[in-house]
Design an enzyme around this catalytic site. Structure first.
Site, mmCIF file in Angstrom:
data_model
loop_
_atom_site.group_PDB
_atom_site.id
_atom_site.type_symbol
_atom_site.label_atom_id
_atom_site.label_comp_id
_atom_site.label_asym_id
_atom_site.label_seq_id
_atom_site.Cartn_x
_atom_site.Cartn_y
_atom_site.Cartn_z
ATOM 1 N N SER A 199 0.848 -1.192 0.000
ATOM 2 C CA SER A 199 0.000 0.000 0.000
ATOM 3 C C SER A 199 0.878 1.235 0.000
ATOM 4 C CB SER A 199 -0.895 0.011 1.239
ATOM 5 O OG SER A 199 -0.138 0.325 2.402
ATOM 6 N N ASP A 200 0.307 2.369 -0.378
ATOM 7 C CA ASP A 200 1.014 3.620 -0.135
ATOM 8 C C ASP A 200 0.860 3.959 1.346
ATOM 9 O OD1 ASP A 200 2.473 5.938 -0.508
ATOM 10 O OD2 ASP A 200 1.389 6.530 -2.305
#
Length: 749
Positions: A281-282
């Site tokens: 994920s960011d």
């Protein structure tokens, strides 16, 4: 002398290919055996630990204990090799299963030696140079124990209000795919287990560059056809290049956040492209699905992210908090967890971390090596774009005896480095002022008055001093632009004019009658029409990095010749945005001869202006088109021919033409090939870049350039969402930019 350059598809020797394939299959089988053996020994808590990435928090002993318990799979933002060695020692010697950490860091356009920002590197149109820049970054980062970078950013960026356009490779899908693949090769090398290789992480998957209004983190509304035709191809090229990891994006598209989007992560990335690395994920984007309104709470966010295919969660800690409970409730399957961990372990094995995770802290430093600085300077030269050169004013000659240097960017060692630089040291930056003084100060009088203290400075009391030195000089070099903080993540702008009093400074020194050369250092395209009109010459540098100063000095005095091309369209005014070269046509396209605002007669008839698609106050044309860039010499294109004017979808088209250097300087031209599918089952772009080549030519030299274009590369997602080549008429251009060039036609049957 006439030479021939051919740019086509590479050839592979079948015997070598067979041997390579056999070795690869054997290696993969051995690796998968290691992965499965290790996975079989893991507890649920250890599996969840591998899916957990942290940024340092609390006391070092707390972090070490979490690593010892197998609760952490990755750590980012640690760059001290002693600290990294200590953490890896805990992981490899004190944890139960001895699984190494993967240490991540944002190494976007250099680690210590800073190259031009990615948008600047894209202006070089040079895959080899982009690859070399990433290789330097990897060597320097790997030397301290960083094994993973969150780059390249291959979002298609068509809105310069968006601050992260600085990190992009521009507005074009083909250019981005080509240069993104080159960057991956540079980071990862030929073998991920090489001690100087680091894992690449193409981002942001997908569509982030289309953020509404150019506002960071905002929603996007990209239909599937456009997603597949424009935004996905660079990521597919990244998979083909062997990218080790992927990162999701912050945005939601059509209401679905990327971090919870099963369509892009499961259907496209895994099933269609067969990607076998891991997805991260960011930063906290799992938790941010709550703010999006896509999830009620952290538990639901963890559920949706894991089930969508996000293998590792960056920093928000929701996997650790909720995955065990979600498994017990049957909302997540053990098979899904196991697949995520497989993907993570697979990359760790490929990186060779199980064999070598310790860094030799006694090894000689590779930071700022002479070869690295030389390559950074080469990149800064190649990325410079000459936008105006009235009367061939540049390069400067020995007739110049006094130079007035003005502007806040002339001696701004921090800001010259650009956005997203965590580890570069401004003390190593070579600024234009210092480079000019060192190179020419013994024979040219160099006067300096910045005029404004920094780019946002609205005070005008310093302009008088700049005007005073301008009156004494033969030329004014005005270094203007943006501080580094004005571009990058969360740094969007609604106004793209030069900030502060910089335009007033340019206007004031121009009024002295001394010729003004404006040199812009910025992280995005700016609306500089009025500044260009006041200048004899304009050169644009997307923040050029550590060696920007010497590069600019060489360019100004003709030791180097500018050859950069715009990787993104420059608007005249913000109101034209979005403006890009590969737009679709309208039913009433702009003709170019429409009456604009000041030419409209009083009480003119409602339909008297032609009823076409344009702005009354700005027309329809950009200030500078995609692919544009001048040189100190001139180039002439001629003798365009194609191998056939009627082709089948299985054919290859060979496009041949001549480029002649008709000026007096040796230089490099970026020749570009564009195609238009004139009609289709859905409307098609007016022009699409399909090939480009850097052509080095001595003064007076002519070369024949040949592009090979498989007709299959004209395929697109049609009205029935099938990717195919449709029969019909095509236009084809070759030339120096997306606006100018030679044209021919062909038919696909």
């Amino acid at each position: 002398m006439k030479k021939k350059i051919t740019i086509g598809l590479g050839c592979l020797f079948l015997l070598a290919l067979a041997a390579c394939t056999e070795k690869s299959q054997s290696t993969d089988k051995k690796l998968e055996t290691h992965v499965e053996n290790l996975l079989a020994q893991m507890t649920l808590e250890e599996k969840i630990g591998q899916m957990n990435q942290i940024s340092p928090w609390g006391e070092p002993t707390q972090i070490a204990e979490a690593v010892r318990k197998g609760e952490v799979g990755s750590i980012l933002n640690v760059v001290d090799p002693v600290a990294i060695n200590a953490l890896q020692q805990v992981a490899m010697e004190e944890s139960r299963l001895k699984i190494p950490l993967i240490i991540g860091r944002d190494v976007i356009h250099g680690f210590k030696t800073i190259f031009p920002i990615p948008l600047g590197q894209a202006a070089s149109f040079d895959p080899q140079l982009v690859e070399a820049g990433a290789r330097v970054a990897a060597i320097e980062a790997a030397s301290v124990g960083v094994a993973w970078t969150f780059a390249p950013m291959i979002d298609i960026a068509r809105d310069p209000r968006w601050g992260r356009i600085a990190e992009s490779l521009g507005e074009d899908s083909y250019l981005t795919a080509t240069l993104g693949a080159a960057m991956i090769r540079g980071f990862q090398g030929s073998d991920l287990s090489d001690p100087t290789a680091i894992a690449a992480c193409p981002k942001h998957f997908v569509g982030y560059g289309a953020a509404e209004g150019g506002r960071d983190y905002a929603s996007t509304f990209i239909p599937e056809r456009t997603l597949r035709n424009v935004y996905l191809p660079p990521f597919e090229a990244a998979v083909r290049e062997g990218a080790a990891t992927f990162m999701t994006s912050f945005n939601d598209n059509d209401g679905v956040p990327s971090t919870g989007n099963r369509f892009i992560l499961e259907q496209v990335l895994r099933k269609e492209w067969a990607f076998d690395g891991f997805v991260v994920s960011d930063w906290a984007s799992v938790a941010e699905m709550i703010a999006h309104g896509f999830c009620k709470d952290g538990k639901e966010a963890a559920e949706k992210a894991v089930n969508a295919g996000v293998d590792m969660e960056m920093v928000s800690g929701l996997y650790v908090a909720h995955v065990k409970e979600l498994l017990a409730e049957g909302k997540i399957r053990m098979e899904t967890i196991d697949n995520a961990v497989r993907n993570i372990l697979r990359v760790k094995f490929r990186l060779g971390l199980f064999e070598q995770s310790h860094i030799d802290t006694e090894a000689p430093s590779v930071f700022y090596a002479e070869a690295h600085l030389a390559k950074a300077k080469e990149a800064a030269v190649a990325s410079a774009i000459l936008l105006k050169n009235e009367g061939d004013f540049l390069p400067l000659t020995d007739q110049i005896k006094t130079i007035a240097v003005v502007g806040p960017m002339a001696d701004a060692p921090h800001d010259q480095l650009g956005t997203w630089v965590f580890d570069g040291d401004k003390n190593y930056t070579r600024t234009p002022l210092k480079a000019l003084q060192e190179e020419y100060g013994d024979r040219i009088r160099i006067l300096y008055a910045p005029g404004t203290a920094y780019s946002r400075d609205r005070a005008t009391d310093g302009i008088a001093a700049a005007v005073a030195i301008a009156r004494q000089a033969d030329v004014v070099l005005a270094f203007v632009g943006e501080e580094a903080i004005l571009s990058g993540e969360a740094h969007s702008l609604a106004d793209l004019n030069l900030q502060g009093a910089q335009s007033e400074l340019i206007a004031a020194v121009a009024k002295t009658g001394t010729p003004v050369v404006t040199l812009v250092m910025a992280g995005r395209p700016l609306t500089i029409e009025r500044d260009a009109e006041a200048s004899r010459a304009v050169m644009y540098h997307f923040h050029p990095g550590t060696m920007g100063g010497p590069a600019i000095a060489d360019l100004l005095f003709g030791k180097a010749v500018p050859g950069g091309k715009l990787p993104v369209t420059f608007p005249r005014t913000v109101g034209q945005i979005p403006i890009y070269h590969s737009h679709n046509n309208t039913g009433r396209p702009y003709q170019g001869n429409e009456t604009l605002l000041d030419g409209i007669a009083l009480e003119a008839g409602q339909t008297s202006l032609g009823n076409t698609s344009f702005y009354l106050d700005a027309g329809n044309d950009p200030l500078y088109p995609f692919g544009y860039g001048l040189s100190y010499t001139t180039f002439e294109y001629g003798n365009l021919s194609i191998s056939a004017d009627r082709l089948r979808p299985t054919d290859e088209l060979t496009v041949t033409f001549e480029v002649t250097n008709t000026g007096k300087y040796d230089a490099t031209e970026v020749a570009q090939l564009y195609v238009q599918d004139c009609f289709g089952s859905v409307t098609r772009p007016v022009k699409e870049l399909k090939r480009f080549a850097r052509v080095a030519l001595k003064a007076g030299e002519k070369k024949t350039v040949s592009f090979t274009l498989p007709v299959q590369e004209l395929a697109f997602y049609t009205i029935d969402m099938q990717k195919k080549v449709e029969p019909g008429d095509f236009n084809l251009w070759v030339g120096p930019n997306s606006r100018d060039g030679l044209q021919t036609t062909f038919v696909v049957e």
